[in-house]
Design a protein around this motif. Structure first.
Motif, PDB file in Angstrom:
ATOM      1  N   ALA A  45     -76.771  54.068  47.742  1.00  0.00           N
ATOM      2  CA  ALA A  45     -76.912  55.593  47.918  1.00  0.00           C
ATOM      3  C   ALA A  45     -77.570  56.077  49.217  1.00  0.00           C
ATOM      4  CB  ALA A  45     -77.904  56.236  46.990  1.00  0.00           C
ATOM      5  N   VAL A  46     -78.160  55.140  49.736  1.00  0.00           N
ATOM      6  CA  VAL A  46     -78.778  55.298  51.207  1.00  0.00           C
ATOM      7  C   VAL A  46     -77.301  55.078  52.201  1.00  0.00           C
ATOM      8  CG1 VAL A  46     -79.856  54.090  53.401  1.00  0.00           C
ATOM      9  CG2 VAL A  46     -80.985  54.141  51.068  1.00  0.00           C
ATOM     10  N   LYS A  47     -76.527  54.253  51.745  1.00  0.00           N
ATOM     11  CA  LYS A  47     -75.359  53.907  52.881  1.00  0.00           C
ATOM     12  C   LYS A  47     -74.317  55.454  52.524  1.00  0.00           C
ATOM     13  CE  LYS A  47     -73.804  50.173  51.601  1.00  0.00           C
ATOM     14  NZ  LYS A  47     -72.805  48.907  51.581  1.00  0.00           N
ATOM     15  N   ALA A  48     -74.280  55.825  51.364  1.00  0.00           N
ATOM     16  CA  ALA A  48     -73.487  57.136  50.873  1.00  0.00           C
ATOM     17  C   ALA A  48     -74.274  58.416  51.735  1.00  0.00           C
ATOM     18  CB  ALA A  48     -73.255  57.379  49.565  1.00  0.00           C
ATOM     19  N   GLY A  49     -75.368  58.235  52.264  1.00  0.00           N
ATOM     20  CA  GLY A  49     -76.057  59.562  52.578  1.00  0.00           C
ATOM     21  C   GLY A  49     -76.649  60.326  51.438  1.00  0.00           C
ATOM     22  N   GLU A  50     -76.710  59.806  50.349  1.00  0.00           N
ATOM     23  CA  GLU A  50     -77.403  60.342  49.283  1.00  0.00           C
ATOM     24  C   GLU A  50     -78.897  60.222  48.939  1.00  0.00           C
ATOM     25  OE1 GLU A  50     -75.144  58.803  46.131  1.00  0.00           O
ATOM     26  OE2 GLU A  50     -73.156  59.797  46.644  1.00  0.00           O
ATOM     27  N   MET A  51     -79.605  59.293  49.665  1.00  0.00           N
ATOM     28  CA  MET A  51     -80.928  58.817  49.772  1.00  0.00           C
ATOM     29  C   MET A  51     -81.484  58.771  51.179  1.00  0.00           C
ATOM     30  SD  MET A  51     -82.420  55.910  47.082  1.00  0.00           S
ATOM     31  CE  MET A  51     -84.041  55.933  46.525  1.00  0.00           C
ATOM     32  N   THR A  52     -82.728  58.972  51.250  1.00  0.00           N
ATOM     33  CA  THR A  52     -83.175  58.463  52.553  1.00  0.00           C
ATOM     34  C   THR A  52     -83.796  57.298  52.700  1.00  0.00           C
ATOM     35  OG1 THR A  52     -85.241  59.522  52.229  1.00  0.00           O
ATOM     36  CG2 THR A  52     -83.467  61.065  53.263  1.00  0.00           C
ATOM     37  N   GLN A  53     -83.998  56.696  53.908  1.00  0.00           N
ATOM     38  CA  GLN A  53     -84.749  55.371  53.988  1.00  0.00           C
ATOM     39  C   GLN A  53     -85.959  55.544  53.469  1.00  0.00           C
ATOM     40  OE1 GLN A  53     -82.648  52.741  55.035  1.00  0.00           O
ATOM     41  NE2 GLN A  53     -84.283  51.663  54.126  1.00  0.00           N
ATOM     42  N   ALA A  54     -86.730  56.553  53.755  1.00  0.00           N
ATOM     43  CA  ALA A  54     -88.073  56.780  53.679  1.00  0.00           C
ATOM     44  C   ALA A  54     -88.257  56.928  51.752  1.00  0.00           C
ATOM     45  CB  ALA A  54     -88.664  58.128  53.941  1.00  0.00           C
ATOM     46  N   GLU A  55     -87.267  57.391  51.223  1.00  0.00           N
ATOM     47  CA  GLU A  55     -87.167  57.567  49.847  1.00  0.00           C
ATOM     48  C   GLU A  55     -86.895  56.095  49.217  1.00  0.00           C
ATOM     49  OE1 GLU A  55     -85.460  62.065  48.867  1.00  0.00           O
ATOM     50  OE2 GLU A  55     -84.187  60.587  49.515  1.00  0.00           O
ATOM     51  N   PHE A  56     -86.037  55.472  49.875  1.00  0.00           N
ATOM     52  CA  PHE A  56     -85.836  53.937  49.342  1.00  0.00           C
ATOM     53  C   PHE A  56     -87.117  53.229  49.387  1.00  0.00           C
ATOM     54  CE2 PHE A  56     -82.738  50.221  50.089  1.00  0.00           C
ATOM     55  CZ  PHE A  56     -82.952  49.755  49.155  1.00  0.00           C
ATOM     56  N   ALA A  57     -87.880  53.406  50.420  1.00  0.00           N
ATOM     57  CA  ALA A  57     -89.213  52.918  50.620  1.00  0.00           C
ATOM     58  C   ALA A  57     -90.231  52.939  49.673  1.00  0.00           C
ATOM     59  CB  ALA A  57     -89.841  53.098  51.983  1.00  0.00           C
ATOM     60  N   GLU A  58     -90.197  54.343  49.184  1.00  0.00           N
ATOM     61  CA  GLU A  58     -91.025  54.827  48.395  1.00  0.00           C
ATOM     62  C   GLU A  58     -90.510  54.207  46.831  1.00  0.00           C
ATOM     63  OE1 GLU A  58     -91.985  59.111  45.631  1.00  0.00           O
ATOM     64  OE2 GLU A  58     -90.964  59.150  47.708  1.00  0.00           O
ATOM     65  N   ALA A  59     -89.333  54.211  46.650  1.00  0.00           N
ATOM     66  CA  ALA A  59     -88.613  53.743  45.343  1.00  0.00           C
ATOM     67  C   ALA A  59     -89.314  52.159  45.144  1.00  0.00           C
ATOM     68  CB  ALA A  59     -87.421  53.793  45.269  1.00  0.00           C
ATOM     69  N   GLU A  60     -89.146  51.412  46.297  1.00  0.00           N
ATOM     70  CA  GLU A  60     -89.517  49.861  46.215  1.00  0.00           C
ATOM     71  C   GLU A  60     -90.764  49.629  45.650  1.00  0.00           C
ATOM     72  OE1 GLU A  60     -91.092  46.361  49.579  1.00  0.00           O
ATOM     73  OE2 GLU A  60     -90.018  48.128  50.224  1.00  0.00           O
ATOM     74  N   ALA A  61     -91.845  50.562  45.975  1.00  0.00           N
ATOM     75  CA  ALA A  61     -93.338  50.313  45.115  1.00  0.00           C
ATOM     76  C   ALA A  61     -93.294  50.419  43.519  1.00  0.00           C
ATOM     77  CB  ALA A  61     -94.023  51.267  45.660  1.00  0.00           C
ATOM     78  N   SER A  62     -92.088  51.004  43.341  1.00  0.00           N
ATOM     79  CA  SER A  62     -91.902  51.144  41.540  1.00  0.00           C
ATOM     80  C   SER A  62     -91.123  50.142  40.951  1.00  0.00           C
ATOM     81  CB  SER A  62     -91.406  52.572  41.326  1.00  0.00           C
ATOM     82  OG  SER A  62     -89.999  52.481  41.839  1.00  0.00           O
ATOM     83  N   MET A  63     -90.356  49.173  41.738  1.00  0.00           N
ATOM     84  CA  MET A  63     -89.621  48.222  41.105  1.00  0.00           C
ATOM     85  C   MET A  63     -90.129  47.363  40.380  1.00  0.00           C
ATOM     86  SD  MET A  63     -86.627  48.036  43.872  1.00  0.00           S
ATOM     87  CE  MET A  63     -85.647  49.323  44.684  1.00  0.00           C
TER      88      MET A  63
END
Length: 580
Positions: free
Chosen positions: A176-194
Motif C-alpha cells: 500500500a505504501v508503494k502504491a501511494g495508498e498509505m503514508t510512511q507515517a501511517e505504516f510506522a503507526e501500524a507497526e506498533a499494532s502488529m
C-alpha cells in the motif's frame, strides 16, 4: 494402532551416568549436586531434558523461560527429574541470510545434545518457525521419548479498527505504501499494532502451521497448537506436558512409535484444512526422512487434493489464531477430517490415545471461523504440486492464498537473476513489465541463496500496484512466509544454483501455469532447453569455510526436505561413550 508399554520399573539410560557407586557415577552426580539437587533425584527416576529454544533474539520464543518452569512443575509432580537445557534457537525474524539455512544446524546440534547427555526423555519447547521442525528432526533421529509444547500465538493485532495479522499485514501495508495508498507515517503507526503480546505469528503462518503439524502428527497433546501465548491455559498445557513425558519414558513411547506414514498423511490433510504454510512441505519431508518414512511430494498432492480449506484465518481468510482457539482449535478440524473419512483414526499420539479418541467429543463454537465444508474457503485446498519442464522434480503452490483467475495463466517472463537483481530493478519505472507477465526469481534455493530464504512472494512493481493490481504469477526456487499470499510457485526443483531449468529462463520467454492439471511449463523446445542447460554455468556465491561451506555442499533439494545428505536416516542408539 497397537502399542504395548514397556515394563516398569527398569534401568534407564540416565543410570549409565548417575547409577552406581563407581568413580564415574560419582563424578557425574557430584558435579550435578553443585546446583543443590538432592541425592534421591538420582535414584533411577526418569531424567527429562527440557530443550528450551528461548532467546531474546527469537521474539516468538522470548517467553519460553516461564513455560519451562511450568513444565518442570509437571515433571516433578509425575516423579521425574527435570533438567533445563538451552539449545540452538534459529529466529525467523533475525537470522541472516535466513533461518532456514540454520534449521539443519539446529537439528544436528540438538540431536547431539540429546544423544550425548543423560536424558531419558525430552520436552521440545519451541515456537518460532524453524525451532519446531529442527527439534522434531532431532527427536526423530535420536528416538528418545519426546513431546512438543509450543509457546503459542500472539494476541490479535488491531490498527484503526482493522484486525492486523503478523506478516500478512506487513506485506499488505508495504504494498500500500508503494502504491501511494498509505503514508510512511501511517505504516510506522501500524507497526506498533502488529506484535502486541508475547508469542508467535497470530496468522496461520509457518509457526502456527508447524504447531498444528506437531499436534496433527501426534507429537503434542491435543489442543496445544492454538492456545494464545498469554492465556493461562498455555501454562496449564506446559505443566500437563511435563507430567505426560514422565509416563512416556516409563512406557518407552518413542517418536518411531508415533511418526508412521499414517501420521504424516493426517498432518498433510490437516495442513490442507487449515490453509497451512507451504513451508510445512519442506519440514515434514525432512522429519520423515529422519525417521525413515517414505514421504514424497506426490504424497502431498495425493493427500491434500480433495481436502477443503475450512479454517477462515489469514492469510487465506479473515480471522486470527485467537479466534481459532476460541472456536475450538485444531481438535475440531481433526474431528471434521475424521467425520469426512480423511483421517487415520487409529494413529497413535503422545497421549497414548488414538487421534480419533482425543477429538471425537469436541465441539465447534464458531462456524464462521471453522467453516462447514459447503462454505469452505477453497473446495480443493492443500498444497498443489506442479511439474513440467520448468520443475522436473516439482514446485508447490498454495491455492487458498492464490487468485482464482490466475490459476491458469500464460505470460511473458520477467527474470531476476537473484534477490539483489530483483531489488535493483523492481522499483524502476522503466522495467518492461505489466500484470500479465510472470515474475521469475533465480538462485534463491537451498544452495543458491544460500538456505532458501522467504523471498518467493516478490513484491509487485509500483507501476502495477498503482493500477489496483494486487497479484501476479511469481515463480522461484525460494520459499515464502506462511503469512504471505498470492499466486506464487515456490520450491522449484531442481533449483537454479544446481543447473535446474529455472536457471536458463530468459526475459521474454513464455511460461504456462496450469494448476488444475498440475503443470508448470517453459514454452521452448526440448532442443532449445537442452542447449541452454549445456551452456549454463553457476553464478551464485559460495562459502569457502564454516557451516556455510558444509551446508552448500551437503544440503539436498527442496523436493526431499532440504536436509543435509549425511543426516538422513541417522536414527540410532542415543547413548554416548563414557570418556571418564
Amino acid at each position: 494402532m497397537t502399542f504395548k508399554p514397556a515394563a516398569w520399573p527398569r534401568k534407564l539410560r540416565s543410570q549409565e551416568w548417575f547409577g552406581g557407586t563407581g568413580r564415574d557415577q560419582i563424578y557425574h552426580r557430584g558435579w550435578m549436586k553443585n546446583q543443590g539437587f538432592p541425592h534421591d533425584l538420582f535414584d533411577g527416576r526418569p531424567v527429562i531434558g527440557i530443550l528450551n529454544t528461548w532467546s531474546e533474539l527469537t521474539p516468538c520464543n522470548a517467553h519460553l523461560n516461564d513455560l519451562a518452569q511450568r513444565v518442570k512443575h509437571g515433571i516433578y509432580e509425575a516423579g521425574g527429574f527435570p533438567v533445563e537445557v538451552p539449545v540452538f534457537s534459529a529466529s525467523e525474524s533475525a537470522f541472516r541470510p535466513t533461518a532456514m539455512m540454520f534449521r539443519n544446524l539446529a537439528a544436528m546440534a540438538v540431536e547431539e545434545a540429546m544423544r550425548g547427555q543423560p536424558m531419558d526423555g525430552c520436552v521440545l519447547l519451541v515456537g518460532c518457525d524453524k525451532t519446531t521442525p529442527s527439534l522434531l528432526m532431532a527427536a526423530a533421529s535420536t528416538d528418545l521419548p519426546s513431546i512438543v509444547v509450543t509457546g503459542g500465538p500472539m494476541l490479535n493485532g488491531y490498527y484503526r479498527g482493522e484486525r492486523v495479522g503478523s506478516g500478512t499485514h506487513l506485506w499488505k501495508f508495504s504494498e500500500a505504501v508503494k502504491a501511494g495508498e498509505m503514508t510512511q507515517a501511517e505504516f510506522a503507526e501500524a507497526e506498533a499494532s502488529m506484535s502486541r503480546s508475547p508469542g508467535s505469528c497470530n496468522t496461520m503462518g509457518t509457526a502456527s502451521t508447524m504447531a498444528s503439524m506437531a499436534e496433527a502428527l501426534g507429537m503434542a497433546l491435543s489442543g496445544n497448537a492454538a492456545i494464545p501465548a498469554v492465556d493461562s491455559r498455555r501454562r496449564v498445557m506446559a505443566q500437563l506436558t511435563g507430567r505426560r513425558i514422565v509416563q512416556m519414558v516409563k512406557d518407552d513411547l518413542k517418536p518411531s512409535d508415533i511418526l508412521k506414514k499414517e501420521a504424516f498423511e493426517n498432518a498433510i490433510r490437516t495442513n490442507a484444512a487449515i490453509g497451512g504454510s507451504t513451508n510445512a512441505v519442506i519440514h515434514l519431508l525432512a522429519i520423515a526422512g529422519r525417521v525413515g518414512v517414505d514421504l514424497t511430494l506426490d504424497d502431498w498432492d495425493r493427500c491434500g487434493r480433495d481436502v477443503p480449506t475450512i479454517v477462515n484465518l489469514m492469510p487465506s481468510g479473515k480471522y486470527l489464531m485467537e479466534e481459532f482457539f476460541y472456536a475450538g482449535g485444531l481438535p475440531v478440524v481433526i474431528k471434521r477430517l475424521g467425520e469426512a473419512g480423511l483421517l487415520h483414526k487409529d494413529a497413535l499420539t503422545v497421549s497414548g490415545e488414538t487421534a480419533w479418541d482425543q477429538v471425537k467429543d469436541v465441539q465447534n463454537h464458531n462456524p464462521d471461523v471453522i467453516l462447514p465444508a459447503d462454505k469452505a474457503l477453497t473446495k480443493s485446498g492443500g498444497v498443489v504440486v506442479l511439474k513440467g519442464n520448468l520443475a522436473p522434480k516439482g514446485a508447490v503452490l498454495k491455492p487458498s492464498a492464490a487468485t482464482p483467475s490466475l490459476m491458469v495463466h500464460r505470460g511473458r517472463a520477467v527474470v531476476f537473476e537473484d534477490i539483489d537483481d530483483y531489488k535493483a530493478k523492481i522499483n524502476d519505472e522503466a522495467l518492461d513489465i505489466d500484470e500479465t507477465c510472470v515474475m521469475v526469481l533465480k538462485n534463491c534455493g537451498p544452495k543458491g541463496y544460500p538456505g532458501m530464504a522467504e523471498v518467493g512472494n516478490m513484491g509487485l512493481p509500483p507501476k502495477v500496484l498503482r493500477k489496483g493490481i494486487t497479484d501476479m504469477v511469481r515463480i522461484s526456487d525460494a520459499r515464502m512466509s506462511g503469512t504471505a499470499f498470492g499466486t506464487v510457485c515456490l520450491h522449484t526443483s531442481p533449483e537454479a544454483a544446481v543447473g535446474g531449468p529455472l536457471a536458463v529462463v530468459r526475459n521474454g520467454d513464455f511460461i504456462e501455469l496450469d494448476v488444475p492439471n498440475r503443470r508448470l511449463h517453459l514454452d521452448i523446445s526440448d532442443e532449445e532447453l537442452a542447449q541452454r542447460l549445456a551452456a549454463w554455468t553457476p553464478t551464485h556465491s559460495e562459502f569457502d569455510s564454516g557451516y556455510g561451506w558444509l551446508h552448500q555442499r551437503h544440503v539436498e533439494g527442496a523436493d526431499t526436505g532440504a536436509d543435509l545428505d549425511f543426516l538422513k536416516g541417522s536414527r540410532g542408539a542415543p547413548v554416548g561413550r563414557d570418556s571418564h
